[in-house]
Write an enzyme that holds these catalytic residues in place. Structure first.
Site, PDB file in Angstrom:
ATOM      1  N   SER A  32     -54.088 -12.478  -2.704  1.00 23.84           N
ATOM      2  CA  SER A  32     -52.827 -13.230  -2.575  1.00 23.84           C
ATOM      3  C   SER A  32     -52.968 -14.357  -1.542  1.00 23.84           C
ATOM      4  O   SER A  32     -52.389 -15.429  -1.716  1.00 23.84           O
ATOM      5  CB  SER A  32     -51.647 -12.303  -2.237  1.00 23.84           C
ATOM      6  OG  SER A  32     -51.778 -11.752  -0.959  1.00 23.84           O
ATOM      7  N   ASN A  33     -53.769 -14.129  -0.506  1.00 28.22           N
ATOM      8  CA  ASN A  33     -53.999 -15.221   0.456  1.00 28.22           C
ATOM      9  C   ASN A  33     -54.814 -16.341  -0.182  1.00 28.22           C
ATOM     10  O   ASN A  33     -54.528 -17.521   0.042  1.00 28.22           O
ATOM     11  CB  ASN A  33     -54.716 -14.697   1.700  1.00 28.22           C
ATOM     12  CG  ASN A  33     -53.758 -14.106   2.708  1.00 28.22           C
ATOM     13  OD1 ASN A  33     -53.030 -14.839   3.382  1.00 28.22           O
ATOM     14  ND2 ASN A  33     -53.718 -12.792   2.793  1.00 28.22           N
ATOM     15  N   LEU A  70     -64.185  -7.752   2.747  1.00 28.94           N
ATOM     16  CA  LEU A  70     -64.419  -6.526   3.515  1.00 28.94           C
ATOM     17  C   LEU A  70     -65.872  -6.253   3.882  1.00 28.94           C
ATOM     18  O   LEU A  70     -66.162  -5.300   4.585  1.00 28.94           O
ATOM     19  CB  LEU A  70     -63.837  -5.328   2.757  1.00 28.94           C
ATOM     20  CG  LEU A  70     -62.350  -5.508   2.394  1.00 28.94           C
ATOM     21  CD1 LEU A  70     -61.829  -4.293   1.670  1.00 28.94           C
ATOM     22  CD2 LEU A  70     -61.510  -5.821   3.625  1.00 28.94           C
ATOM     23  N   ASN A  72     -62.099 -16.096   9.538  1.00 25.69           N
ATOM     24  CA  ASN A  72     -61.586 -14.822   9.022  1.00 25.69           C
ATOM     25  C   ASN A  72     -60.137 -14.643   9.451  1.00 25.69           C
ATOM     26  O   ASN A  72     -59.724 -15.141  10.501  1.00 25.69           O
ATOM     27  CB  ASN A  72     -62.419 -13.673   9.589  1.00 25.69           C
ATOM     28  CG  ASN A  72     -61.982 -12.315   9.056  1.00 25.69           C
ATOM     29  OD1 ASN A  72     -61.792 -12.126   7.858  1.00 25.69           O
ATOM     30  ND2 ASN A  72     -61.796 -11.354   9.951  1.00 25.69           N
ATOM     31  N   HIS A 129     -57.471 -11.538  10.284  1.00 24.46           N
ATOM     32  CA  HIS A 129     -57.324 -10.093  10.483  1.00 24.46           C
ATOM     33  C   HIS A 129     -55.836  -9.778  10.605  1.00 24.46           C
ATOM     34  O   HIS A 129     -55.116 -10.471  11.333  1.00 24.46           O
ATOM     35  CB  HIS A 129     -58.085  -9.656  11.748  1.00 24.46           C
ATOM     36  CG  HIS A 129     -58.089  -8.170  11.904  1.00 24.46           C
ATOM     37  ND1 HIS A 129     -58.892  -7.350  11.138  1.00 24.46           N
ATOM     38  CD2 HIS A 129     -57.355  -7.347  12.681  1.00 24.46           C
ATOM     39  CE1 HIS A 129     -58.655  -6.100  11.459  1.00 24.46           C
ATOM     40  NE2 HIS A 129     -57.731  -6.063  12.387  1.00 24.46           N
ATOM     41  N   ASP A 181     -64.885  -8.754  13.146  1.00 27.37           N
ATOM     42  CA  ASP A 181     -63.587  -9.038  13.764  1.00 27.37           C
ATOM     43  C   ASP A 181     -63.704  -9.561  15.200  1.00 27.37           C
ATOM     44  O   ASP A 181     -62.797  -9.379  16.003  1.00 27.37           O
ATOM     45  CB  ASP A 181     -62.673  -7.809  13.732  1.00 27.37           C
ATOM     46  CG  ASP A 181     -62.278  -7.439  12.315  1.00 27.37           C
ATOM     47  OD1 ASP A 181     -62.223  -8.345  11.458  1.00 27.37           O
ATOM     48  OD2 ASP A 181     -62.018  -6.260  12.075  1.00 27.37           O
ATOM     49  N   GLU A 205     -49.156 -14.338   7.318  1.00 29.88           N
ATOM     50  CA  GLU A 205     -50.401 -14.884   6.740  1.00 29.88           C
ATOM     51  C   GLU A 205     -50.099 -16.062   5.823  1.00 29.88           C
ATOM     52  O   GLU A 205     -50.760 -17.101   5.896  1.00 29.88           O
ATOM     53  CB  GLU A 205     -51.140 -13.784   5.958  1.00 29.88           C
ATOM     54  CG  GLU A 205     -51.669 -12.698   6.855  1.00 29.88           C
ATOM     55  CD  GLU A 205     -52.455 -11.621   6.122  1.00 29.88           C
ATOM     56  OE1 GLU A 205     -53.351 -11.041   6.743  1.00 29.88           O
ATOM     57  OE2 GLU A 205     -52.167 -11.344   4.937  1.00 29.88           O
TER      58      GLU A 205
HETATM   59  C1  GAR Z   1     -54.893  -9.410   4.196  1.00 31.38           C
HETATM   60  O1  GAR Z   1     -53.775  -8.823   4.824  1.00 31.38           O
HETATM   61  C2  GAR Z   1     -55.978  -9.688   5.226  1.00 31.38           C
HETATM   62  O2  GAR Z   1     -55.481 -10.002   6.496  1.00 31.38           O
HETATM   63  C3  GAR Z   1     -56.698  -8.359   5.258  1.00 31.38           C
HETATM   64  O3  GAR Z   1     -56.753  -7.960   3.921  1.00 31.38           O
HETATM   65  C4  GAR Z   1     -55.554  -8.415   3.249  1.00 31.38           C
HETATM   66  C5  GAR Z   1     -55.958  -9.027   1.930  1.00 31.38           C
HETATM   67  O4  GAR Z   1     -54.834  -9.330   1.147  1.00 31.38           O
HETATM   68  N1  GAR Z   1     -58.005  -8.493   5.863  1.00 31.38           N
HETATM   69  C6  GAR Z   1     -58.569  -7.523   6.595  1.00 31.38           C
HETATM   70  O5  GAR Z   1     -58.017  -6.444   6.790  1.00 31.38           O
HETATM   71  C7  GAR Z   1     -59.928  -7.882   7.197  1.00 31.38           C
HETATM   72  N2  GAR Z   1     -60.299  -6.964   8.245  1.00 31.38           N
HETATM   73  P1  GAR Z   1     -54.955 -10.324  -0.077  1.00 31.38           P
HETATM   74  O6  GAR Z   1     -56.201  -9.897  -0.872  1.00 31.38           O
HETATM   75  O7  GAR Z   1     -53.715 -10.115  -0.877  1.00 31.38           O
HETATM   76  O8  GAR Z   1     -55.108 -11.711   0.457  1.00 31.38           O
END
Ligand code: GAR
Length: 190
Positions: A13-14, A85, A102, A104, A145, A174
């Site tokens: 989604s990001n 990840l 990145n 977090h 991180d 985000e």
């Molecule tokens: C997001 O909230 C991002 O911050 C997190 O994974 C999610 C992915 O959502 N990232 C971590 O936890 C990295 N350590 P998305 O696939 O819907 O963008």
């Protein structure tokens, strides 16, 4: 023209939000999406957005050569990890010094490190009784991180909040901030 590659492992989604932010921008292009999981929903989003998408195995990613070839082929200036990840191999970090960003979903240095991603992070925040959470946007270092923090934004965590409630607030931060912070980082690149 600056070219961005977005790496994502799950929903994406990001990635979609970032792509929409830069749509129609003559100076910035989301040139490639890289996924490390053939089931990741980000692959569907990439198709819908008309952005080239490559799926790599964990072994390919860790070896770095395949990824480095892709970065060269698409002339990538900046790598954005949006829900990615896997640990970034040192070879890639060395090829893109201060050019891997990145996000977090917490206020680092709290609730970071190996195994801390997505919902696990929000559960840890609630279990710790924290009164706030948020997002951290940082440059990637050889350590998970870690690395220079570029930007943080906070949201309150109420005693009644569930991990899902915290996730919703963090996702909102985000979507609001990640694209413009990427834009700022791009402007600092020469
Ligand atoms: C997001 O909230 C991002 O911050 C997190 O994974 C999610 C992915 O959502 N990232 C971590 O936890 C990295 N350590 P998305 O696939 O819907 O963008």
């Amino acid at each position: 023209m600056k070219r961005i590659a977005i790496f994502a492992s799950g929903s994406g989604s990001n990635a979609e939000n970032i792509a929409n932010y830069f749509k129609g921008n003559d100076n910035v292009e989301i040139s490639l999406i890289v996924a490390n999981n053939p089931q990741a929903y980000v692959i569907e989003r990439a198709k819908r957005l008309n952005i080239p998408c490559k799926v790599v195995t964990k072994a390919e990613f860790m070896a770095a050569d395949t990824i480095l070839d892709m970065m060269k082929e698409y002339q990538i200036d900046l790598i954005v990890l949006a829900g990615f990840l896997l640990l970034v191999p040192e070879k890639l970090i060395n090829a893109y010094p201060a050019r891997i960003v990145n996000i977090h979903p917490a206020l680092l240095p709290k609730h970071g490190g190996k195994g801390m991603y997505g919902d696990r992070v929000h559960r840890a925040v609630v279990e710790s009784g924290d009164s706030e959470s948020g997002i951290t946007i940082h440059l990637i270092d050889a350590d998970y991180d870690k690395g220079t923090t570029f930007f943080q934004a906070k949201c309150p965590v109420l005693p009644t909040d569930t991990p899902d409630d915290v996730a919703a607030k963090v996702h909102a931060l985000e979507y609001e901030h990640f694209p413009h912070v990427i834009d700022e980082i791009l402007q600092q690149l020469n």
